[in-house]
Design a protein around this motif. Structure first.
Motif, PDB file in Angstrom:
ATOM      1  N   ARG A 160       0.835  -1.208   0.000  1.00  0.00           N
ATOM      2  CA  ARG A 160       0.000   0.000   0.000  1.00  0.00           C
ATOM      3  C   ARG A 160       0.863   1.249   0.000  1.00  0.00           C
ATOM      4  O   ARG A 160       1.847   1.326   0.747  1.00  0.00           O
ATOM      5  CB  ARG A 160      -0.891   0.007   1.248  1.00  0.00           C
ATOM      6  N   ILE A 161       0.467   2.221  -0.820  1.00  0.00           N
ATOM      7  CA  ILE A 161       1.160   3.518  -0.847  1.00  0.00           C
ATOM      8  C   ILE A 161       0.595   4.378   0.286  1.00  0.00           C
ATOM      9  O   ILE A 161      -0.619   4.580   0.354  1.00  0.00           O
ATOM     10  CB  ILE A 161       0.932   4.240  -2.190  1.00  0.00           C
ATOM     11  N   PRO A 162       1.450   4.881   1.192  1.00  0.00           N
ATOM     12  CA  PRO A 162       0.939   5.763   2.257  1.00  0.00           C
ATOM     13  C   PRO A 162       0.219   6.971   1.644  1.00  0.00           C
ATOM     14  O   PRO A 162       0.585   7.444   0.567  1.00  0.00           O
ATOM     15  CB  PRO A 162       2.214   6.206   2.988  1.00  0.00           C
ATOM     16  N   ASP A 163      -0.800   7.470   2.350  1.00  0.00           N
ATOM     17  CA  ASP A 163      -1.641   8.557   1.829  1.00  0.00           C
ATOM     18  C   ASP A 163      -0.853   9.800   1.436  1.00  0.00           C
ATOM     19  O   ASP A 163      -1.228  10.509   0.512  1.00  0.00           O
ATOM     20  CB  ASP A 163      -2.700   8.967   2.879  1.00  0.00           C
ATOM     21  N   ASN A 164       0.228  10.070   2.161  1.00  0.00           N
ATOM     22  CA  ASN A 164       0.964  11.308   1.881  1.00  0.00           C
ATOM     23  C   ASN A 164       2.078  11.124   0.844  1.00  0.00           C
ATOM     24  O   ASN A 164       2.921  11.990   0.677  1.00  0.00           O
ATOM     25  CB  ASN A 164       1.548  11.891   3.180  1.00  0.00           C
ATOM     26  N   VAL A 165       2.091   9.995   0.142  1.00  0.00           N
ATOM     27  CA  VAL A 165       3.094   9.739  -0.897  1.00  0.00           C
ATOM     28  C   VAL A 165       2.391   9.754  -2.258  1.00  0.00           C
ATOM     29  O   VAL A 165       1.373   9.083  -2.437  1.00  0.00           O
ATOM     30  CB  VAL A 165       3.788   8.378  -0.650  1.00  0.00           C
ATOM     31  N   THR A 166       2.909  10.540  -3.207  1.00  0.00           N
ATOM     32  CA  THR A 166       2.276  10.656  -4.531  1.00  0.00           C
ATOM     33  C   THR A 166       2.629   9.441  -5.395  1.00  0.00           C
ATOM     34  O   THR A 166       3.589   8.709  -5.115  1.00  0.00           O
ATOM     35  CB  THR A 166       2.763  11.920  -5.266  1.00  0.00           C
ATOM     36  N   PHE A 167       1.865   9.261  -6.484  1.00  0.00           N
ATOM     37  CA  PHE A 167       2.185   8.169  -7.409  1.00  0.00           C
ATOM     38  C   PHE A 167       3.589   8.341  -8.005  1.00  0.00           C
ATOM     39  O   PHE A 167       4.312   7.366  -8.173  1.00  0.00           O
ATOM     40  CB  PHE A 167       1.156   8.104  -8.548  1.00  0.00           C
ATOM     41  N   GLU A 168       3.948   9.602  -8.322  1.00  0.00           N
ATOM     42  CA  GLU A 168       5.276   9.831  -8.928  1.00  0.00           C
ATOM     43  C   GLU A 168       6.391   9.443  -7.948  1.00  0.00           C
ATOM     44  O   GLU A 168       7.388   8.847  -8.347  1.00  0.00           O
ATOM     45  CB  GLU A 168       5.433  11.302  -9.354  1.00  0.00           C
ATOM     46  N   GLN A 169       6.201   9.797  -6.659  1.00  0.00           N
ATOM     47  CA  GLN A 169       7.191   9.374  -5.647  1.00  0.00           C
ATOM     48  C   GLN A 169       7.197   7.854  -5.528  1.00  0.00           C
ATOM     49  O   GLN A 169       8.248   7.217  -5.503  1.00  0.00           O
ATOM     50  CB  GLN A 169       6.814   9.930  -4.272  1.00  0.00           C
ATOM     51  N   ALA A 170       5.998   7.299  -5.418  1.00  0.00           N
ATOM     52  CA  ALA A 170       5.879   5.858  -5.196  1.00  0.00           C
ATOM     53  C   ALA A 170       6.499   5.056  -6.335  1.00  0.00           C
ATOM     54  O   ALA A 170       7.008   3.956  -6.122  1.00  0.00           O
ATOM     55  CB  ALA A 170       4.412   5.477  -5.008  1.00  0.00           C
ATOM     56  N   ALA A 171       6.489   5.646  -7.545  1.00  0.00           N
ATOM     57  CA  ALA A 171       7.087   4.957  -8.698  1.00  0.00           C
ATOM     58  C   ALA A 171       8.594   4.785  -8.514  1.00  0.00           C
ATOM     59  O   ALA A 171       9.225   4.025  -9.237  1.00  0.00           O
ATOM     60  CB  ALA A 171       6.784   5.722  -9.981  1.00  0.00           C
ATOM     61  N   MET A 172       9.177   5.501  -7.546  1.00  0.00           N
ATOM     62  CA  MET A 172      10.616   5.378  -7.293  1.00  0.00           C
ATOM     63  C   MET A 172      10.922   4.410  -6.143  1.00  0.00           C
ATOM     64  O   MET A 172      12.075   4.284  -5.733  1.00  0.00           O
ATOM     65  CB  MET A 172      11.208   6.766  -7.020  1.00  0.00           C
ATOM     66  N   THR A 173       9.921   3.726  -5.645  1.00  0.00           N
ATOM     67  CA  THR A 173      10.170   2.783  -4.545  1.00  0.00           C
ATOM     68  C   THR A 173      11.173   1.712  -4.970  1.00  0.00           C
ATOM     69  O   THR A 173      12.074   1.355  -4.201  1.00  0.00           O
ATOM     70  CB  THR A 173       8.859   2.090  -4.101  1.00  0.00           C
TER      71      THR A 173
END
Ligand SMILES: [Zn+2]
Ligand SMILES: [Zn+2]
Length: 346
Positions: free
Chosen positions: A134-147
């Motif tokens: 799950r992506i935390p609520d305060n993390v954007t899709f663009e940030q999450a794409a860098m996980t």
């Protein structure tokens, strides 16, 4: 659906094509990709310089952030609309000694997205719930794409090689993995951090400074061995991180590492080695290979995103539409961007 496909074995054999949508098989979910990072390995595959097994044709992309679009009847715990990132091991055997002990990144039957299994540079991706986070609520899709690339760096500098507070850490290469390794080294309390690059890395070396690198070196104008001798006790780096795609970097790493130090090799390079490994013996150096990541790595990186401990803004060079993929790739290849992220249609 539209997707970015590698279809041949020549340099540049990649294009946006119409491909069939993946099916919702039992035990799977479908993810509507929203933002997907461009990896150095996607560039290698575009140039057909990859040194890993691939299937053709294959949809590229494995740094996926999106929303669950469909859930098979037998899948529990996930719902349509959940924001998720997706690990890269699309399938594993689940029964070998490595899978049973949680090291499924090294499963001999592992099939990765964007290499053997169709990846995320399209509208829909099929995934087993095993790989979802799950992506935390305060993390954007663009940030999450860098996980994913942060997880690569986390695995190398936290789970594989040691970094102790005050250590001298040298990072060879300032592509995405170099930049993210620098951040991990600093989180672990490294003392002096030194990032090595070449003239193509001019802008990225400047960004390395923003990310906290103490010293940056263009190795075509300055000998990094001289720089290392001027740091600390002059004996060399406690840890050298090879984040290049060039085998010869290991020769330089052996020169820069201190006796009893370590080298962690993350970058792939198909070129055979043409030098002696005697310094490895003479200095009693530990050489680590580091590949991919596992479930806990992803959870920890998402936690670090959520708590603001990692700088994704300096790393993200640009966001591109799928049709502009060539620009997204070129801006990474040319060194303008540390990381390009593409947003998917629909
Ligand atoms: Zn990647
Ligand atoms: Zn296995």
């Amino acid at each position: 659906m539209k997707a970015l496909v590698k279809f041949g074995e020549a340099d540049g054999d990649v294009e946006v094509r119409e491909v069939p949508e993946p099916q919702l098989a039992p035990g799977t979910v479908l993810i509507a990709a929203r933002a997907v990072g461009v990896c150095g390995s996607d560039i290698h595959m575009w140039r057909n310089k990859q040194s890993w097994e691939t299937r053709l044709p294959v949809v590229l992309g494995h740094e996926t952030a999106g929303v669950i679009a469909a859930v098979a009847d037998d899948v529990e715990g996930w719902a349509v609309g959940d924001r998720v990132v997706c690990e890269t091991a699309a399938s594993i055997c689940g029964t070998c000694a490595l899978c049973r002990t949680g090291r499924y990144n090294l499963c001999p039957k592992r099939q990765g997205y964007g290499a053997i299994r169709d990846g995320a540079f399209g509208q829909l991706l099929q995934a087993e719930p095993r790989v979802l986070h799950r992506i935390p609520d305060n993390v954007t899709f663009e940030q999450a794409a860098m996980t994913e690339p942060f997880a690569v760096a986390y695995n190398a500098l936290v789970e594989r090689a040691p970094v102790n507070p005050g250590d001298v850490v040298v990072i060879q290469g300032i592509g995405a993995i170099g930049a993210l390794s620098l951040q991990m080294a600093k989180l672990r309390g490294a003392g002096t951090t030194i990032v090595l690059g070449t003239p193509v890395d001019k802008e990225r070396l400047a960004k390395a400074k923003l990310l906290g690198a103490d010293i940056t070196v263009d190795i075509t104008t300055e000998d990094p061995a001289d720089v290392i001798r001027s740091v600390g006790d002059g004996l060399g780096a406690d840890l050298v991180v090879d984040a290049t795609g060039v085998s010869a970097a290991l020769k330089q790493g052996l020169e820069l590492v201190r006796p009893l130090g370590s080298i962690v090799k993350i970058g792939w390079g198909p070129q055979p080695l043409g030098f002696s490994l005697d310094p490895l013996v003479a200095k009693a150096v530990t050489l680590y290979g580091s590949f991919s990541h596992t479930w806990t790595t992803w959870e920890r990186v998402l936690e670090l995103f959520s708590t603001g401990r990692l700088d994704t803004a300096t790393v993200l060079g640009g966001v591109y539409d799928l049709e502009d993929w060539e620009q997204a790739f070129e801006h990474m290849e040319s060194g303008r961007n540390i990381k390009s992220v593409m947003v998917m249609p629909g």
